[in-house]
Every structure is written in C-alpha cells, then in structure tokens.
Design a protein around this motif. Structure first.
Motif, PDB file in Angstrom:
ATOM      1  N   ILE A  89      -2.969   3.248  36.523  1.00 56.72           N
ATOM      2  CA  ILE A  89      -3.086   1.995  35.763  1.00 56.72           C
ATOM      3  C   ILE A  89      -1.922   1.091  36.153  1.00 56.72           C
ATOM      4  N   THR A  90      -2.249  -0.105  36.581  1.00 56.93           N
ATOM      5  CA  THR A  90      -1.214  -1.028  37.021  1.00 56.93           C
ATOM      6  C   THR A  90      -0.982  -2.114  35.984  1.00 56.93           C
ATOM      7  N   ILE A  91       0.172  -2.727  36.074  1.00 54.69           N
ATOM      8  CA  ILE A  91       0.497  -3.857  35.189  1.00 54.69           C
ATOM      9  C   ILE A  91      -0.482  -5.000  35.445  1.00 54.69           C
ATOM     10  N   GLU A  92      -0.852  -5.159  36.710  1.00 57.23           N
ATOM     11  CA  GLU A  92      -1.798  -6.221  37.077  1.00 57.23           C
ATOM     12  C   GLU A  92      -3.140  -6.030  36.358  1.00 57.23           C
ATOM     13  N   THR A  93      -3.597  -4.774  36.285  1.00 56.76           N
ATOM     14  CA  THR A  93      -4.853  -4.487  35.584  1.00 56.76           C
ATOM     15  C   THR A  93      -4.739  -4.828  34.106  1.00 56.76           C
ATOM     16  N   ILE A  94      -3.659  -4.428  33.495  1.00 58.16           N
ATOM     17  CA  ILE A  94      -3.435  -4.703  32.070  1.00 58.16           C
ATOM     18  C   ILE A  94      -3.427  -6.211  31.810  1.00 58.16           C
ATOM     19  N   GLN A  95      -2.695  -6.927  32.629  1.00 59.60           N
ATOM     20  CA  GLN A  95      -2.604  -8.388  32.459  1.00 59.60           C
ATOM     21  C   GLN A  95      -3.965  -9.053  32.650  1.00 59.60           C
ATOM     22  N   LYS A  96      -4.731  -8.567  33.626  1.00 60.17           N
ATOM     23  CA  LYS A  96      -6.038  -9.159  33.924  1.00 60.17           C
ATOM     24  C   LYS A  96      -7.022  -8.942  32.774  1.00 60.17           C
ATOM     25  N   VAL A  97      -7.063  -7.703  32.240  1.00 57.19           N
ATOM     26  CA  VAL A  97      -7.993  -7.392  31.146  1.00 57.19           C
ATOM     27  C   VAL A  97      -7.640  -8.180  29.887  1.00 57.19           C
ATOM     28  N   VAL A  98      -6.364  -8.239  29.559  1.00 58.28           N
ATOM     29  CA  VAL A  98      -5.930  -8.987  28.360  1.00 58.28           C
ATOM     30  C   VAL A  98      -6.180 -10.481  28.538  1.00 58.28           C
ATOM     31  N   ALA A  99      -5.905 -10.986  29.735  1.00 59.89           N
ATOM     32  CA  ALA A  99      -6.126 -12.424  29.997  1.00 59.89           C
ATOM     33  C   ALA A  99      -7.607 -12.776  29.835  1.00 59.89           C
ATOM     34  N   GLU A 100      -8.492 -11.923  30.346  1.00 60.51           N
ATOM     35  CA  GLU A 100      -9.937 -12.171  30.223  1.00 60.51           C
ATOM     36  C   GLU A 100     -10.373 -12.147  28.754  1.00 60.51           C
ATOM     37  N   GLU A 101      -9.810 -11.226  27.991  1.00 60.91           N
ATOM     38  CA  GLU A 101     -10.151 -11.119  26.570  1.00 60.91           C
ATOM     39  C   GLU A 101      -9.773 -12.394  25.809  1.00 60.91           C
ATOM     40  N   TYR A 102      -8.635 -12.984  26.161  1.00 64.27           N
ATOM     41  CA  TYR A 102      -8.158 -14.175  25.453  1.00 64.27           C
ATOM     42  C   TYR A 102      -8.482 -15.478  26.189  1.00 64.27           C
ATOM     43  N   GLN A 103      -9.271 -15.346  27.261  1.00 68.00           N
ATOM     44  CA  GLN A 103      -9.746 -16.505  28.021  1.00 68.00           C
ATOM     45  C   GLN A 103      -8.591 -17.386  28.525  1.00 68.00           C
ATOM     46  N   ILE A 104      -7.606 -16.722  29.075  1.00 63.97           N
ATOM     47  CA  ILE A 104      -6.510 -17.431  29.748  1.00 63.97           C
ATOM     48  C   ILE A 104      -6.343 -16.787  31.132  1.00 63.97           C
ATOM     49  N   SER A 105      -5.411 -17.270  31.907  1.00 58.77           N
ATOM     50  CA  SER A 105      -5.194 -16.708  33.247  1.00 58.77           C
ATOM     51  C   SER A 105      -4.018 -15.726  33.234  1.00 58.77           C
ATOM     52  N   VAL A 106      -3.946 -14.907  34.269  1.00 56.48           N
ATOM     53  CA  VAL A 106      -2.811 -13.988  34.413  1.00 56.48           C
ATOM     54  C   VAL A 106      -1.513 -14.782  34.547  1.00 56.48           C
ATOM     55  N   ALA A 107      -1.591 -15.915  35.203  1.00 51.29           N
ATOM     56  CA  ALA A 107      -0.413 -16.786  35.348  1.00 51.29           C
ATOM     57  C   ALA A 107       0.092 -17.249  33.985  1.00 51.29           C
ATOM     58  N   ASP A 108      -0.842 -17.506  33.048  1.00 50.21           N
ATOM     59  CA  ASP A 108      -0.446 -17.911  31.691  1.00 50.21           C
ATOM     60  C   ASP A 108       0.328 -16.796  30.981  1.00 50.21           C
ATOM     61  N   ILE A 109      -0.058 -15.560  31.249  1.00 47.34           N
ATOM     62  CA  ILE A 109       0.637 -14.427  30.624  1.00 47.34           C
ATOM     63  C   ILE A 109       2.060 -14.290  31.175  1.00 47.34           C
ATOM     64  N   LYS A 110       2.232 -14.609  32.449  1.00 42.35           N
ATOM     65  CA  LYS A 110       3.543 -14.440  33.076  1.00 42.35           C
ATOM     66  C   LYS A 110       4.484 -15.631  32.879  1.00 42.35           C
ATOM     67  N   ASN A 111       3.911 -16.794  32.546  1.00 42.64           N
ATOM     68  CA  ASN A 111       4.780 -17.973  32.504  1.00 42.64           C
ATOM     69  C   ASN A 111       5.615 -18.046  31.231  1.00 42.64           C
ATOM     70  N   LYS A 112       6.381 -19.142  31.095  1.00 41.38           N
ATOM     71  CA  LYS A 112       7.326 -19.277  29.982  1.00 41.38           C
ATOM     72  C   LYS A 112       6.770 -20.108  28.822  1.00 41.38           C
ATOM     73  N   LYS A 113       5.502 -20.438  28.848  1.00 44.78           N
ATOM     74  CA  LYS A 113       4.928 -21.277  27.790  1.00 44.78           C
ATOM     75  C   LYS A 113       5.033 -20.587  26.442  1.00 44.78           C
ATOM     76  N   ARG A 114       5.381 -21.362  25.391  1.00 45.35           N
ATOM     77  CA  ARG A 114       5.593 -20.806  24.070  1.00 45.35           C
ATOM     78  C   ARG A 114       4.425 -21.062  23.115  1.00 45.35           C
ATOM     79  N   ASP A 115       3.321 -21.614  23.623  1.00 45.99           N
ATOM     80  CA  ASP A 115       2.148 -21.823  22.777  1.00 45.99           C
ATOM     81  C   ASP A 115       1.628 -20.480  22.279  1.00 45.99           C
ATOM     82  N   GLN A 116       1.177 -20.442  21.040  1.00 47.12           N
ATOM     83  CA  GLN A 116       0.706 -19.200  20.443  1.00 47.12           C
ATOM     84  C   GLN A 116      -0.451 -18.578  21.221  1.00 47.12           C
ATOM     85  N   LYS A 117      -1.307 -19.442  21.815  1.00 47.18           N
ATOM     86  CA  LYS A 117      -2.470 -18.906  22.542  1.00 47.18           C
ATOM     87  C   LYS A 117      -2.039 -18.136  23.803  1.00 47.18           C
ATOM     88  N   PHE A 118      -0.775 -18.348  24.228  1.00 49.47           N
ATOM     89  CA  PHE A 118      -0.245 -17.600  25.371  1.00 49.47           C
ATOM     90  C   PHE A 118       0.702 -16.485  24.909  1.00 49.47           C
TER      91      PHE A 118
END
Length: 473
Positions: free
Chosen positions: A377-406
C-alpha cells in the motif's frame, strides 16, 4: 624506506579540519568522525600511508572529497604540492596519530624450537556463538546503500569503540529495513573481539516486559535489576513496545542511568523517531535523543538488487538476471519482502526442477505484489482514493490550502496512512507537501479524537481503509 616526517603535519591538518566541522554544529562533527576515519601509519617520500576500517569506507571518503580535503590542508601547511595519500585496510588495532614512537625492546635469546614446532600451523582462535544473537546477522552480510550508509557506518564505529562513540545509539525506521540486523551485528562484532570479557545482552522490549512482570510476581526484582544494570552492552529491540507502560519505563530509566555511569554501550531500535512515541516519559526520550539517532529508509533499486545478489551468494543459489531485476523493480517496500519474494522463487525452481523464466516469476509473485499485507500500500494510493471520495485532486491534498474542503480529506488521508503503513510522522509530513512531523502528528490526533465522538466519520474512514486495501492500480 619508512619514516615519520609527516606525522605531526598530519595531526595538525586533521585537528584543523576537525575544528572547522565543530564550528558548524554537532551534526557536522559527527560527519567528521564518520567520514574522516583515517589513522596515520607511516610515510615514504611524498606519500602518507593511512589505515581505514574498510575498502568501502575508503572509496566513500574519496568520493565525498574528504581525502582531497586532507591533502589540500597538508599542502597548505607544508607548501608541497606533490603530497599524496594512500591507504591500507586493517581490521586490527592500528597505531593512531597519538601513538608514541616505539621504544627499543631488549633482545632475549629464545631456546631453539624443535622441527615439528617450527612446521606447526598457527591455531586460529575458535569463535563461539553468542547465545542470544543470530550468527548470520553480521556486517559482512548487511548490504549498505544510500538509504542506510550513515546507520551502517555509525554501527561499525560503535562496535569498534563500545561505550565511547555514539552512546546511546537509536536505529529507527519501518519494518524489515535492517534495524535488528545492524543491532545484532554490533553485538556479534563486540562479542567476537572481546569474548566473555564483555557482558552482552540482546532482548526485545516485549521480552524485557515479560521478564520484568515475572520478576514482580516471583519477587525477584533484585535479580532482574542486577542482570540488566551490570552489562557492558545492552541491545534493546523495538522500544516502541514500551509506550504507555510507566512502570517499565521507570525501570528502563534507572537501568539507562546505571549503564551510562559505567560507560556501557546501549543500542535501541524503534519504528519511528523517539520524539514521536506517545505515552513515553520525557526523561527517557531526552536521554536517548542526546545520543545518535539514525533512520533507515527503504532501499533504492540498486541496493535492492545488491541485496538479492548477496542473499543468493550466501545461499549458494542462482536465478536468471531478468528474474532478479523483476523482483528488485517491483518490491520497493523493505528487505524482508524482498527476501520473501526471492525465497519463493528459489523454492518454486527447486520444486518444479525447471529453469525460472520471467513469465513464471510474474505468475508466482502476483499475489505478493498485489497483497496489501506484504506492505505494497503506497501513500499515493491512499491519497488517490481519499481525493476521489471527496472529489478533489491529489494535488489539493498535498498543497497548503486551508479551506475545509481540502483540510479534512488531507487529515483523513494522513490518519489512514499512519494507521496502515509503517511511515513515521516525519516521513508522512514529507509525503503530504513537505510538512513537519508535528503538523502530521496534529492531523492524526485530530482525526483520532473526532472519530471517537462522530460515528459517521468513523464509519467513513473504515470504508476508505477497506477500499484502499482492495484498490487495484
């Protein structure tokens, strides 16, 4: 002809370089001790001969430019531009820079030996196995690479001067990266050099706990204390097992102090940095942190391939190069998974008594490469599955945005990564946009707390974990 014309110049040059490193901080001073590990032996004409612990260390020091630094410093001091440094590898004790000139020894005439005594072969000292250590866990069988060079050389330094260099030393990292191998290699080396003169004890934190508990029940705590507080070397494996065990931690604290006062060597292993342990006494964390803490990272492709070749050499087995490459490229997790795949291939080849092919390897190792339990199990897989669930991108998970949806998906992904992988908070911080370990820890603890009071969130996280484990690329 051998002479010592450059002995004092050598010492002065090394002292100057050492001072330069000391000014840059303790980390750089440690770097100096590891990577300027050269001892003056003698000089002839314009060549200085030095002793080094191993050929690997010499090549590394040359590659790092450290040998050239010494040459340039000596040239600067003497004004001579033709100085060169050569080396000899020695496992025995070599006269150091501080060794005084040898004094003449009076010649005593010895009685002439009989012919049979003259021809008798010298008897090599028999090596006894330490009862708690694995014979195969030595420095010779450990394959070092960019992921573990620092830990490997620090362990060698500890072995050569137990209780004097890097005491205590903590080796930390994920499962199957070689922490226990290096720890036991230290024990095996010291035992081979010192035999029964050194009291060496290797134990896991779990065994330490069970032994302590039994001593309480049988009222033999004094015997327990005497055993561990009069050691020359303590090798304590997996100290994260002692989390939330205050009585054990108190016993370890007093044992630590006693051993330190007697300059006994202590080596610990842990699955993460000592500062990331929960329910662990600050005073123990502080004492271990004052020693040398070194992490081991997953091996890169070149190191993985070298590990496989070394294992085949030890086992005296052969498999095709393309199969070795296939395993090395696909098993990126740790040494344990790597050796498991290799063992399966060797066993299969012996069972069917046919040459292995890449097609057979692909078929037989499919379950290992796709099984999450094998650590794939890779970190990339975890980020991808969670991002798809919340309808955002993997880049959104990694960035510094402080919006609650991220922020929420990011914290959930980090929580899951901590729960189902062996990554430390420091490593997770790097994987999630270069955050520090305290930020990663805060995210993990926040989700932990919210799941206890929010059953909906708890159910959602559990479903995500299941989806991640079932995920196919």
């Amino acid at each position: 002809m051998s002479n010592n014309n450059y002995r004092e110049v050598w010492q002065y040059a090394m002292d100057q370089i050492h001072e330069e490193y000391k000014k840059e901080g303790s980390q750089q001073e440690t770097e100096f001790k590891l990577w300027f590990n050269m001892q003056y032996v003698e000089d002839t004409d314009n060549t200085i001969i030095v002793s080094v612990p191993s050929e690997f260390m010499w090549l590394t020091m040359v590659k790092k430019g450290n040998v050239n630094k010494v040459i340039e410093k000596i040239q600067e001091i003497t004004g001579q531009k033709d100085i060169v440094i050569d080396h000899t590898v020695s496992n025995s004790k070599v006269a150091s820079q501080e060794t005084e000139e040898k004094q003449p020894v009076p010649v005593v005439k010895q009685p002439e030996k009989k012919d049979e005594e003259k021809n008798r072969e010298p008897v090599e000292k028999e090596y006894k196995k330490h009862p708690q250590l694995r014979e195969d866990f030595t420095f010779d069988t450990f394959v070092s690479g960019d992921n573990n060079n620092f830990a490997y050389n620090a362990a060698i330094a500890v072995s050569k001067e137990p209780g004097k260099k890097f005491n205590p030393i903590l080796l930390y990292g994920g499962v199957g990266l070689g922490k226990t191998h290096l720890m036991q290699a230290i024990g095996n080396y010291i035992y081979k050099e010192h035999d029964d003169r050194f009291k060496i004890c290797y134990t896991s934190a779990e065994a330490f706990t069970n032994e302590f508990t039994s001593s309480l029940a049988s009222k033999t705590t004094e015997k327990f204390k005497s055993k561990y507080r009069h050691l020359d070397v303590l090798l304590l494996d997996d100290i994260h097992f002692l989390q939330n065990k205050p009585a054990l931690q108190e016993e370890l604290f007093y044992t630590f102090n006693e051993l330190r006062d007697h300059s006994s060597q202590m080596v610990f292993t842990c699955d993460r940095p000592i500062t990331e342990l929960k329910g662990f006494a600050d005073r123990i964390q502080s004492r271990i942190s004052n020693g040398l803490c070194v992490d081991l990272q997953p091996p890169n492709y070149e190191t993985r391939r070298a590990i496989l070749l070394k294992k085949l050499q030890i086992l005296d087995k052969k498999i095709p190069d393309d199969v070795i490459d296939y395993i090395a490229k696909n098993v990126e997790t740790n040494v344990r998974d790597l050796e498991s795949a290799l063992t399966k291939m060797i066993g299969y080849a012996e069972l069917i008594q046919k040459p292995l092919t890449i097609e057979i390897a692909q078929q037989q190792l499919r379950d290992i490469f796709s099984n999450p339990a094998a650590g794939t199990i890779t970190i990339e897989t975890i980020q991808k599955v969670v991002a798809e669930e919340y309808q955002i991108s993997v880049a959104d998970i990694k960035n510094k945005k402080r919006d609650q949806k991220f922020v929420i998906p990011r914290q959930i992904a980090l929580y899951i990564a901590r729960e189902i992988t062996e990554y430390s908070f420091t490593e997770l911080g790097n994987e999630f946009g270069g955050r520090d370990h305290s930020t990663a820890m805060h995210s993990y603890e926040k989700i932990c707390s919210e799941m206890k009071i929010d059953s909906t969130l708890n159910a959602r996280v559990q479903l995500l974990i299941k989806e991640i484990k079932d995920y196919k690329k």
